[in-house]
Design a protein around this motif. Structure first.
Motif, short mmCIF file in Angstrom:
data_model
loop_
_atom_site.label_atom_id
_atom_site.label_comp_id
_atom_site.label_asym_id
_atom_site.label_seq_id
_atom_site.Cartn_x
_atom_site.Cartn_y
_atom_site.Cartn_z
N THR A 63 0.83 -1.21 0.00
CA THR A 63 0.00 0.00 0.00
C THR A 63 0.86 1.25 0.00
O THR A 63 0.60 2.19 -0.77
CB THR A 63 -0.95 0.00 1.21
OG1 THR A 63 -1.79 -1.16 1.13
CG2 THR A 63 -1.80 1.25 1.26
N GLU A 64 1.89 1.30 0.85
CA GLU A 64 2.78 2.46 0.88
C GLU A 64 3.44 2.67 -0.48
O GLU A 64 3.55 3.80 -0.96
CB GLU A 64 3.87 2.27 1.93
CG GLU A 64 3.41 2.34 3.35
CD GLU A 64 4.51 1.99 4.35
OE1 GLU A 64 5.58 1.49 3.93
OE2 GLU A 64 4.30 2.22 5.55
N ALA A 65 3.88 1.58 -1.09
CA ALA A 65 4.54 1.67 -2.40
C ALA A 65 3.57 2.16 -3.46
O ALA A 65 3.91 3.01 -4.29
CB ALA A 65 5.14 0.33 -2.80
N ARG A 66 2.35 1.65 -3.45
CA ARG A 66 1.36 2.05 -4.45
C ARG A 66 0.98 3.52 -4.31
O ARG A 66 0.78 4.22 -5.31
CB ARG A 66 0.11 1.16 -4.35
CG ARG A 66 0.33 -0.24 -4.86
CD ARG A 66 0.58 -0.19 -6.37
NE ARG A 66 0.81 -1.46 -6.95
CZ ARG A 66 -0.11 -2.15 -7.62
NH1 ARG A 66 -1.31 -1.69 -7.78
NH2 ARG A 66 0.20 -3.31 -8.14
N VAL A 67 0.85 4.00 -3.08
CA VAL A 67 0.53 5.41 -2.85
C VAL A 67 1.68 6.28 -3.37
O VAL A 67 1.46 7.27 -4.07
CB VAL A 67 0.26 5.69 -1.35
CG1 VAL A 67 0.24 7.18 -1.05
CG2 VAL A 67 -1.05 5.04 -0.93
#
Length: 92
Positions: A63-67
């Protein structure tokens, strides 16, 4: 899951031969760049290769990477280069 087996996620900044900057996310940067360069990456990179990896950033969750990927993709090319240069200067 213990800390030793915790997978990391990455956002990468690469450059096409035309100078266009490409942003993506993956669990394995070297494999993903190799896939792009073998014509198995995204549709855009299939016809604009080889990609040159400029930089990557590490994240603890997908999730952090996608954001971060989403945010980076919405920057202008000059803003992406500024982030790249800022990180280069910070790491010296």
């Amino acid at each position: 899951m213990d800390a030793q087996t915790h997978e990391k996620y990455y956002v990468y900044l690469a450059q096409c031969p035309s100078g266009v900057l490409y942003v993506g996310s993956t669990k394995n940067v070297s494999q993903r760049i190799a896939a792009h360069n073998a014509g198995r990456g995204g549709r855009y990179t299939r016809i604009n290769r080889p990609l040159k990896l400029l930089r990557f950033w590490t994240f603890n969750t997908r999730t952090e990477a996608r954001v971060a990927e989403y945010q980076m993709k919405h920057l202008s090319p000059s803003e992406k280069l500024a982030v790249f240069c800022e990180d280069q200067n910070h790491n010296k």
